[in-house]
Design an enzyme around this catalytic site. Structure first.
Site, PDB file in Angstrom:
ATOM      1  CB  SER A 235      -0.910  -0.021   1.237  1.00 31.50           C
ATOM      2  OG  SER A 235      -1.761   1.105   1.269  1.00 31.50           O
ATOM      3  CB  CYS A 236       1.989   3.796  -1.491  1.00 34.23           C
ATOM      4  SG  CYS A 236       1.197   3.724  -3.109  1.00 34.23           S
ATOM      5  N   GLY A 237       0.199   5.854  -1.029  1.00 33.52           N
ATOM      6  CA  GLY A 237      -0.810   6.897  -1.106  1.00 33.52           C
ATOM      7  C   GLY A 237      -1.879   6.605  -2.138  1.00 33.52           C
ATOM      8  N   GLY A 239      -1.217   3.845  -4.787  1.00 37.23           N
ATOM      9  CA  GLY A 239      -0.919   2.618  -5.525  1.00 37.23           C
ATOM     10  C   GLY A 239       0.285   2.688  -6.440  1.00 37.23           C
ATOM     11  CD1 TRP A 264      -3.771   7.923   3.939  1.00 37.28           C
ATOM     12  CD2 TRP A 264      -3.855   5.879   4.821  1.00 37.28           C
ATOM     13  NE1 TRP A 264      -4.158   8.048   5.259  1.00 37.28           N
ATOM     14  CE2 TRP A 264      -4.222   6.801   5.823  1.00 37.28           C
ATOM     15  CE3 TRP A 264      -3.844   4.510   5.140  1.00 37.28           C
ATOM     16  CZ2 TRP A 264      -4.563   6.416   7.115  1.00 37.28           C
ATOM     17  CZ3 TRP A 264      -4.183   4.126   6.433  1.00 37.28           C
ATOM     18  CH2 TRP A 264      -4.540   5.077   7.408  1.00 37.28           C
TER      19      TRP A 264
END
Length: 278
Positions: A235-237, A239, A264
């Site tokens: 996961s990240c901000g 993708g 996120w």
């Protein structure tokens, strides 16, 4: 012809380009948060096409940035780039390594395996003093690419909710430590700070050495420092940088991976009231 690794260096690519006409070069560059190359001189590998992550290869009917398009849309747009089922696709970006892993994951999740990343992108190509172009080539003929969605490489909100407590799954968050612990505000409005409970923070920059990926043994050490499950979810901000981790896991020998497409931008939405740790 295929390469020894999914990550290739400029010399390997140059050598292949002189021998194999079946290689398709795709520039996958997108802007970084707060940084853009739009006003920079366009420097490309010769005979490249543009893989438009933020335009044609994002679902703009979704509320979230960079949402994966449908199987049908991906197939149509890949065919428009002249990609055939037997093509060798090499991805790069103008930053070095940033958005090309996102394009790699998109091809993999659509069932295409002959896809590779140029380590270091355009900056590495320039360091080798190989020829550059200042325009994309025109693609006239459609390819016969077929998309076959691979559910095992994809995670959505429902999958995370069902599995985030499981010891069989490790969730890795590629955002900075400050954003992960909720001390630094998110760059997008309407998002809570913090992280998915039980997830592990592995900022994507830690896997890079400047414009390049770190050596495979070092990448493996970054994952091995955590008590990890059988499956890795990234996961990240939005993708994109999650895919930097996903590709690093893949080339270091752990291919049981998923990218959380909403990341996120979805999980942190204030109105969803999902479980969050700070």
């Amino acid at each position: 012809m295929s390469f020894r690794s999914a990550l290739i260096n400029p010399s390997e690519l140059q050598d292949t380009l002189t021998k194999d006409g079946n290689v398709i070069l795709l520039d996958c560059t997108i802007d970084k948060v707060g940084q853009s190359l739009k006003d920079s001189k366009l420097e490309l590998l010769p005979n490249s096409l543009f893989f438009d992550i933020e335009g044609k290869f994002s679902d703009h009917t979704a509320k979230l940035p960079h949402t994966l398009v449908s199987e049908q849309v991906f197939e149509t747009e890949a065919q428009a780039l002249g990609i055939d089922q037997d093509s060798i696709v090499v991805l790069y970006d103008r930053w070095g390594v940033y958005s090309s892993p996102r394009a790699w994951w998109m091809f993999k999740v659509m069932g295409f395996d002959q896809v590779y990343i140029l380590d270091g992108g355009v900056p590495a190509w320039k360091k080798n003093k190989f020829e550059l172009a200042d325009n994309y080539r025109q693609q006239r003929n459609n390819g016969n690419f077929k998309a076959h969605f691979q559910k095992s490489l994809y995670a959505d909100k429902e999958y995370i909710l069902a599995h985030y407590k499981s010891s069989d799954i490790s969730i890795f968050d590629a955002r900075s430590k400050g954003r992960f612990i909720g001390l630094v505000a998110e760059p997008r409005k309407g998002l809570n700070g913090g992280h998915i409970p039980h997830s592990k923070n592995l900022p994507f920059e830690e896997l890079l050495d400047g414009i390049y990926y770190k050596p495979v043994d070092q990448l493996k050490q970054h994952f091995d420092q955590f008590k990890t499950g059988k499956e890795y979810v990234f996961s990240c901000g939005s993708g994109v940088t999650a895919s930097i981790l996903a590709f690093a896991s893949y080339i270091s020998g752990h291919a049981d991976i998923r990218v959380y497409d909403g990341s996120w931008s979805e999980w942190g939405r204030e109105e969803l009231n999902l479980p969050i740790e700070k």
